[in-house]
Design a protein around this motif. Structure first.
Motif, short mmCIF file in Angstrom:
data_model
loop_
_atom_site.label_atom_id
_atom_site.label_comp_id
_atom_site.label_asym_id
_atom_site.label_seq_id
_atom_site.Cartn_x
_atom_site.Cartn_y
_atom_site.Cartn_z
N PHE A 263 0.86 -0.97 0.25
CA PHE A 263 0.13 -0.17 -0.18
C PHE A 263 0.90 1.05 -0.46
O PHE A 263 2.01 1.20 0.73
N SER A 264 0.75 1.73 -0.56
CA SER A 264 1.44 3.51 -0.46
C SER A 264 0.52 4.48 -0.87
O SER A 264 -0.42 4.84 -1.24
N TYR A 265 0.98 6.04 0.32
CA TYR A 265 -0.29 7.08 -0.18
C TYR A 265 0.29 8.27 0.09
O TYR A 265 0.26 8.47 0.17
N ASP A 266 2.14 8.07 -0.51
CA ASP A 266 1.84 9.04 -0.91
C ASP A 266 3.24 8.82 -1.85
O ASP A 266 4.27 7.67 -1.78
N VAL A 267 4.14 9.84 -2.42
CA VAL A 267 5.03 9.16 -3.78
C VAL A 267 5.64 8.96 -2.73
O VAL A 267 6.76 9.21 -1.51
N LYS A 268 7.41 7.82 -2.51
CA LYS A 268 7.79 6.83 -2.17
C LYS A 268 8.22 6.55 -0.25
O LYS A 268 8.71 6.09 0.06
N MET A 269 6.81 6.75 -0.87
CA MET A 269 6.11 6.74 0.57
C MET A 269 5.58 5.18 0.71
O MET A 269 4.05 4.34 -0.12
N LYS A 270 5.63 3.36 1.18
CA LYS A 270 5.19 2.56 1.36
C LYS A 270 4.95 1.64 2.54
O LYS A 270 5.44 2.30 3.62
N GLU A 271 3.88 0.38 2.40
CA GLU A 271 3.25 0.05 3.33
C GLU A 271 3.15 -1.02 3.55
O GLU A 271 3.06 -1.88 3.10
N LYS A 272 3.78 -2.52 3.86
CA LYS A 272 3.58 -2.85 3.53
C LYS A 272 2.31 -3.61 4.06
O LYS A 272 1.38 -3.79 4.95
N GLY A 273 2.25 -4.89 3.50
CA GLY A 273 0.32 -5.30 3.52
C GLY A 273 0.16 -6.44 4.51
O GLY A 273 1.30 -6.79 4.88
N ASP A 274 -0.25 -7.41 3.77
CA ASP A 274 -0.48 -8.50 4.80
C ASP A 274 0.34 -9.23 4.05
O ASP A 274 0.88 -11.26 4.24
N ILE A 275 0.71 -9.73 3.10
CA ILE A 275 2.07 -10.90 1.89
C ILE A 275 2.45 -10.49 1.43
O ILE A 275 2.70 -10.47 -0.19
N PRO A 276 3.43 -9.18 1.81
CA PRO A 276 4.55 -9.27 0.88
C PRO A 276 5.50 -9.57 0.81
O PRO A 276 6.51 -8.89 0.00
N GLU A 277 5.95 -10.55 1.15
CA GLU A 277 7.68 -12.13 1.38
C GLU A 277 7.31 -11.90 -0.80
O GLU A 277 6.24 -12.68 -1.25
N GLY A 278 8.75 -11.58 -0.69
CA GLY A 278 8.66 -11.79 -2.67
C GLY A 278 8.38 -10.87 -3.00
O GLY A 278 8.27 -10.79 -4.58
N TYR A 279 8.12 -9.77 -2.43
CA TYR A 279 7.67 -8.53 -3.87
C TYR A 279 8.69 -7.35 -2.66
O TYR A 279 8.51 -7.19 -1.61
N SER A 280 8.63 -6.21 -3.77
CA SER A 280 8.36 -4.59 -3.47
C SER A 280 8.18 -4.05 -4.68
O SER A 280 7.09 -4.07 -5.29
N VAL A 281 7.63 -3.00 -4.37
CA VAL A 281 7.43 -2.21 -4.42
C VAL A 281 8.15 -0.75 -4.98
O VAL A 281 9.19 -0.15 -4.38
N SER A 282 7.17 0.29 -6.07
CA SER A 282 7.99 1.43 -6.44
C SER A 282 6.73 2.42 -6.40
O SER A 282 6.00 2.22 -7.41
#
Lengths: 112, 114
Positions: free
Chosen positions: B48-67
């Motif tokens: 989940f991302s609430y702003d540019v460059k900001m992110k939070e892990k959800g329930d199943i973040p393992e094996g993933y990343s975001v940008s």
């Protein structure tokens, strides 16, 4: 963690009948939303009901919320074949601003 | 009309490949989400991302990343794809607030990892 749980998992009715789906959740909420998903597509928002509301209508949709029982229901009246879809409830987690937790959904089949 | 687009409807990748899933929204929404949907498991939040460059892990973040380098674009990255990441991936966006707002979903990307 799944907050909302829909019941039943699957529902099959004839065109013209009413369809009722239920959602139960575990913790306090600010609002509860219902979404619809046609097969293989993204979800579409149907209706949002706030924790201080008890009932809300939108066209053939009627949503109720009982915060004391931590449950909500979605009623579709005079169903049509085009209402065939999966329906999901989504609850926010109070402090988790912006995030919602979705249930597993109810699959509704409306037979013409 | 709010529009959320995803880069591919169907994608087939090999085990070990790096996979990029792109999502773009045109409503200036602060929040963006990545979910995966599997039969019997519903929608599960990955990030989940609430702003540019900001992110939070959800329930199943393992094996993933975001940008999230720009407000309108949120990318999901599978660093080294595995067969258990075969799934439907859904992107969504919404306004930011103290409670949740209506989420607008993209059409989904069905990813198969072989």
């Amino acid at each position: 963690s799944q907050q909302g749980e829909e019941d039943p998992q699957a529902l099959s009715i004839q065109e013209g009948e009413n369809a009722t789906m239920n959602c139960s959740y575990k913790t306090s909420i600010n609002n509860l939303q219902w979404y619809r998903q046609n097969s293989g597509r993204g979800l579409v928002h149907l209706i949002l009901i706030r924790s201080n509301e008890r009932e809300k209508h939108s066209g053939r949709l009627r949503v109720t919320l009982d915060t004391s029982k931590k449950s909500s229901s979605l009623l579709i009246t005079a169903s049509r074949a085009a209402d065939t879809a999966s329906y999901f409830c989504a609850t926010d987690g109070g402090a988790n601003a912006g995030k919602s937790t979705f249930g597993d959904g109810t699959t509704l089949t409306v037979k013409p | 009309d709010v529009k959320v687009t995803q880069s591919s409807r169907y994608l087939v990748k090999r085990t070990g490949e790096k996979v990029f899933l792109e999502c773009v929204q045109d409503m200036d929404h602060e929040n963006m989400f990545w979910y995966r949907q599997d039969p019997g498991l519903g929608l599960r939040l990955i990030y989940f991302s609430y702003d540019v460059k900001m992110k939070e892990k959800g329930d199943i973040p393992e094996g993933y990343s975001v940008s999230r380098e720009k407000k309108e674009r949120f990318s999901l990255i599978l660093e080294s794809a595995s067969t258990n990441q075969t799934s439907m991936y859904l992107c969504a966006s919404s306004l930011w607030g103290l409670s949740s707002y209506e989420q607008y979903f993209g059409p989904g990307t069905r990813l198969t990892v072989t």
